[in-house]
Design an enzyme around this catalytic site. Structure first.
Site, mmCIF file in Angstrom:
data_model
loop_
_atom_site.group_PDB
_atom_site.id
_atom_site.type_symbol
_atom_site.label_atom_id
_atom_site.label_comp_id
_atom_site.label_asym_id
_atom_site.label_seq_id
_atom_site.Cartn_x
_atom_site.Cartn_y
_atom_site.Cartn_z
ATOM 1 N N VAL A 11 20.671 36.693 58.379
ATOM 2 C CA VAL A 11 21.300 36.032 57.251
ATOM 3 C C VAL A 11 22.835 36.854 57.162
ATOM 4 O O VAL A 11 23.883 36.242 56.998
ATOM 5 C CB VAL A 11 20.676 36.289 56.113
ATOM 6 C CG1 VAL A 11 21.596 35.996 54.655
ATOM 7 C CG2 VAL A 11 19.474 35.315 55.916
ATOM 8 N N ASP A 30 25.379 48.061 58.607
ATOM 9 C CA ASP A 30 23.834 48.109 58.943
ATOM 10 C C ASP A 30 23.807 49.477 59.214
ATOM 11 O O ASP A 30 24.556 50.267 59.685
ATOM 12 C CB ASP A 30 23.716 47.181 60.354
ATOM 13 C CG ASP A 30 22.204 46.752 60.061
ATOM 14 O OD1 ASP A 30 21.883 45.557 59.877
ATOM 15 O OD2 ASP A 30 21.196 47.692 60.295
ATOM 16 N N LEU A 153 20.320 29.069 54.709
ATOM 17 C CA LEU A 153 20.511 28.607 56.033
ATOM 18 C C LEU A 153 18.965 28.589 57.004
ATOM 19 O O LEU A 153 18.307 29.209 56.426
ATOM 20 C CB LEU A 153 21.386 29.870 56.719
ATOM 21 C CG LEU A 153 20.829 31.261 56.774
ATOM 22 C CD1 LEU A 153 19.854 31.463 57.998
ATOM 23 C CD2 LEU A 153 22.120 32.085 57.091
ATOM 24 N N LEU A 250 7.953 16.420 57.890
ATOM 25 C CA LEU A 250 6.790 15.569 57.951
ATOM 26 C C LEU A 250 6.207 15.609 59.371
ATOM 27 O O LEU A 250 5.628 14.451 59.702
ATOM 28 C CB LEU A 250 6.881 14.194 57.097
ATOM 29 C CG LEU A 250 7.087 13.979 55.885
ATOM 30 C CD1 LEU A 250 7.024 12.481 55.531
ATOM 31 C CD2 LEU A 250 5.674 14.627 55.130
ATOM 32 N N GLY A 253 1.590 19.625 62.987
ATOM 33 C CA GLY A 253 1.511 20.547 64.143
ATOM 34 C C GLY A 253 0.798 21.760 64.020
ATOM 35 O O GLY A 253 -0.100 21.704 63.119
ATOM 36 N N GLY A 257 5.807 28.936 60.838
ATOM 37 C CA GLY A 257 5.736 30.437 60.975
ATOM 38 C C GLY A 257 7.453 31.061 60.347
ATOM 39 O O GLY A 257 7.886 30.224 59.449
ATOM 40 N N CYS A 260 10.549 33.504 56.780
ATOM 41 C CA CYS A 260 10.647 33.011 55.410
ATOM 42 C C CYS A 260 9.176 32.532 54.728
ATOM 43 O O CYS A 260 8.656 32.958 53.937
ATOM 44 C CB CYS A 260 11.822 32.186 55.190
ATOM 45 S SG CYS A 260 13.252 33.243 55.524
ATOM 46 N N LYS A 263 6.107 34.531 54.082
ATOM 47 C CA LYS A 263 5.924 35.602 53.207
ATOM 48 C C LYS A 263 6.425 35.200 51.828
ATOM 49 O O LYS A 263 5.900 35.757 50.640
ATOM 50 C CB LYS A 263 6.970 36.821 53.887
ATOM 51 C CG LYS A 263 8.331 36.541 53.565
ATOM 52 C CD LYS A 263 9.259 37.663 53.744
ATOM 53 C CE LYS A 263 10.719 37.300 53.906
ATOM 54 N NZ LYS A 263 11.289 37.222 52.609
HETATM 55 P P1 NAD Z 1 16.835 40.713 59.172
HETATM 56 O O1 NAD Z 1 15.549 41.727 59.185
HETATM 57 O O2 NAD Z 1 17.184 40.091 60.221
HETATM 58 O O3 NAD Z 1 18.044 41.728 58.818
HETATM 59 C C1 NAD Z 1 18.001 42.776 57.925
HETATM 60 C C2 NAD Z 1 19.009 43.636 58.375
HETATM 61 O O4 NAD Z 1 19.277 44.696 57.321
HETATM 62 C C3 NAD Z 1 18.747 44.555 59.559
HETATM 63 O O5 NAD Z 1 19.728 44.628 60.525
HETATM 64 C C4 NAD Z 1 18.406 46.111 59.099
HETATM 65 O O6 NAD Z 1 18.903 46.940 59.831
HETATM 66 C C5 NAD Z 1 19.361 46.086 57.953
HETATM 67 N N1 NAD Z 1 19.010 47.079 56.834
HETATM 68 C C6 NAD Z 1 17.919 47.180 56.351
HETATM 69 N N2 NAD Z 1 18.203 48.382 55.281
HETATM 70 C C7 NAD Z 1 19.442 48.543 55.530
HETATM 71 C C8 NAD Z 1 20.214 49.535 54.611
HETATM 72 N N3 NAD Z 1 19.454 50.451 53.735
HETATM 73 N N4 NAD Z 1 21.378 49.774 54.982
HETATM 74 C C9 NAD Z 1 21.947 48.956 55.765
HETATM 75 N N5 NAD Z 1 21.439 48.015 56.464
HETATM 76 C C10 NAD Z 1 19.896 47.910 56.353
HETATM 77 O O7 NAD Z 1 16.649 39.972 58.037
HETATM 78 P P2 NAD Z 1 17.054 38.308 57.648
HETATM 79 O O8 NAD Z 1 16.262 37.417 58.465
HETATM 80 O O9 NAD Z 1 18.574 38.337 58.090
HETATM 81 O O10 NAD Z 1 16.695 38.018 56.131
HETATM 82 C C11 NAD Z 1 17.342 38.825 55.112
HETATM 83 C C12 NAD Z 1 16.830 38.355 53.837
HETATM 84 O O11 NAD Z 1 17.437 37.114 53.604
HETATM 85 C C13 NAD Z 1 15.395 38.301 53.628
HETATM 86 O O12 NAD Z 1 15.178 38.634 52.339
HETATM 87 C C14 NAD Z 1 15.281 37.006 53.916
HETATM 88 O O13 NAD Z 1 14.025 36.464 53.282
HETATM 89 C C15 NAD Z 1 16.372 36.128 53.443
HETATM 90 N N6 NAD Z 1 16.434 34.858 54.057
HETATM 91 C C16 NAD Z 1 16.104 34.884 55.362
HETATM 92 C C17 NAD Z 1 16.604 33.524 56.089
HETATM 93 C C18 NAD Z 1 16.165 33.480 57.626
HETATM 94 O O14 NAD Z 1 16.213 32.353 58.295
HETATM 95 N N7 NAD Z 1 16.236 34.458 58.513
HETATM 96 C C19 NAD Z 1 16.991 32.423 55.504
HETATM 97 C C20 NAD Z 1 17.168 32.614 54.256
HETATM 98 C C21 NAD Z 1 17.046 33.807 53.513
#
Ligand code: NAD
Length: 440
Positions: A11, A30, A153, A250, A253, A257, A260, A263
């Site tokens: 994200v 990060d 996204l 719909l 399968g 997974g 998102c 959890k």
């Molecule tokens: P991710 O695990 O890919 O990325 C998280 C990043 O945060 C990692 O790079 C990690 O190193 C960094 N991080 C953690 N603690 C930190 C800190 N203290 N300082 C700086 N960086 C730090 O996670 P993601 O898939 O991008 O998801 C992020 C959020 O968005 C989650 O809450 C998820 O539920 C939500 N989300 C994800 C998606 C998806 O498709 N992946 C879609 C919508 C919403």
């Protein structure tokens, strides 16, 4: 506008790059030093179509920079996006420890009015807690505002979803913060929902829960189809043409997974529990999903009785096509069960390669019996059965006669209903799919 995005995962990196592409000055932060070093060197740590181009373009332009220095980034930004992970804790709740840690750090380094935006998926009420934590950690009184701007996204089309999303949700109590957010997104032609923080947080969970419900619903219908002689693909087509239903989500399968749905649905069940509501519907959605994931190995056990030493091929590892994300992917559960049964597992995925071993090791799954193949044909060579877990386009273009002649056995479990049952039978496969077995 000067913006920092904390967390450069799926994200965060997409958000940072796309905001930079809109013309903002963005710092992606990060704590993962290797990730930031890679990004500074133009190496994109994840597979996401179109992302590399947009990151490199804006990095070269100077609109997008990367840093591990949260202090510096927050001090030099007017808007701070939190896009860090909110995984599941051991009880099924959203683990907010990383969000709270970052909130503390933000509080400690605020020096001027700043808008703090939560983009991570967080349970209803989290925005208020983030505000309290920042307030408690300020070095001196500063005005700041909190916004909930949940992310919708989809991995695999994340860049497109940023620019052409269905809606942008902005939850805040502050007019000033709302105006700032509207300014950020003003060049996008996307409907905006303005609301309070709690409603914004709920919109995200309710949307994911509804989509997951649709998937489990069609999977339950698929089970009935197999028991009654109907074809779930035609059922879904017939349902989907009704505009009140729509044809998305719909596809029967082996279940959903990803990072998102599993959890987030469980976190919503837990939120409901805390306020005294038993969300039975969603508990059932999860139960149905869990039994879908078990179907391939259940079928193999029925066919072979003993799986020890059997060679099984797996096509597709990522939880869906066009991503390298293995979080909660059905393939991992299938590999785990097969390896416990002492089968030999040959896997192929167009983008997931060695990272599979890291995931298996983290889950304490024996990797000795897992072989990574370089092509779908190689993964099918000499196998007694083949399981399609992810519907990558590549599998749909393959010469199936050749696949069949390379296999030792004829069993093909199509976990995503990709192939035509009649054609598969004609080729000589013992073809099994989900919800259309009675037409095979
Ligand atoms: P991710 O695990 O890919 O990325 C998280 C990043 O945060 C990692 O790079 C990690 O190193 C960094 N991080 C953690 N603690 C930190 C800190 N203290 N300082 C700086 N960086 C730090 O996670 P993601 O898939 O991008 O998801 C992020 C959020 O968005 C989650 O809450 C998820 O539920 C939500 N989300 C994800 C998606 C998806 O498709 N992946 C879609 C919508 C919403």
């Amino acid at each position: 506008m000067e913006i920092c995005v904390i967390g450069t995962g799926y994200v965060g990196l997409v958000t940072a790059a796309c905001l930079a592409d809109l013309g903002h000055k963005v710092i992606g932060v990060d704590k993962d030093v290797e990730k930031i070093e890679a990004l500074k060197n133009g190496i994109i740590p994840i597979y996401e179509p179109g992302l590399s181009d947009i990151v490199l373009k804006n990095f070269d332009k100077g609109n997008l920079t990367f840093s591990t220095d949260l202090n510096y980034a927050v001090k030099n930004s007017i808007v701070v996006f939190i896009t860090i992970g909110t995984p599941q804790d051991k009880d099924g709740n959203a683990d907010l420890s990383q969000v709270f840690d970052v909130s503390k750090q933000i509080g400690k380094c605020l020096e001027k009015y700043t808008v703090i935006v939560t983009k991570s998926t967080v349970p209803i009420g989290t925005g208020k807690i983030v505000k309290e934590i920042i307030q408690e950690n300020l070095n001196f009184p500063i005005n700041f505002d909190i916004v909930s701007n949940p992310e919708f996204l989809r991995e695999g089309s994340a860049v497109k979803d940023f620019f052409q999303g269905d809606r942008i949700v902005i939850g805040t109590e502050s007019k000033r913060a709302l105006e700032t957010m509207l300014e950020i997104y003003k060049s996008l032609n996307i409907p905006i929902i303005e609301t309070n923080i709690e409603t914004a947080e709920m919109i995200k969970y309710a949307s994911n829960a509804f989509l997951a419900t649709k998937i489990s619903f069609i999977n339950a219908i698929a089970e009935l189809c197999d028991r009654t002689g109907a074809d779930v693909v035609k059922v879904a087509e017939g349902m989907g043409l009704d505009y009140r239903i729509g044809n998305n989500f719909l596809n029967a399968g082996i279940g959903f997974g990803g990072s998102c749905f599993p959890k987030d649905i469980l976190a919503l069940v837990k939120t409901a529990e805390k306020v005294g509501y038993d969300f039975k519907l969603l508990r059932n959605v999860l139960e149905i999903n869990s039994s879908q994931k078990k179907k391939p190995v259940k079928m193999l056990k029925e066919k072979f009785k003993n799986l020890e030493g059997k060679i099984i091929g797996i096509w597709g590892l990522a939880f869906k096509p066009n991503t390298d994300d293995l979080r909660e992917a059905p393939s991992i559960e299938i590999i785990k069960e097969l390896s416990e049964q002492k089968a030999i597992i040959k896997v192929y995925d167009p983008v997931v390669k060695e990272s599979l071993f890291r995931v298996l090791q983290d889950k304490k799954i024996d990797t000795n019996s897992v072989i990574i193949s370089n092509s779908p044909l190689e993964a099918a060579f000499e196998v007694q059965a083949l399981i399609l877990c992810t519907e990558w386009q590549e599998f749909q273009q393959i010469n199936l006669d050749l696949v069949k002649s390379n296999m030792k056995g004829a069993l093909f479990f199509d976990g995503r209903n990709v192939f035509n049952p009649h054609e598969m039978k004609k080729i000589g496969f013992d073809y099994i799919c989900v919800g259309r077995n009675s037409i095979c």
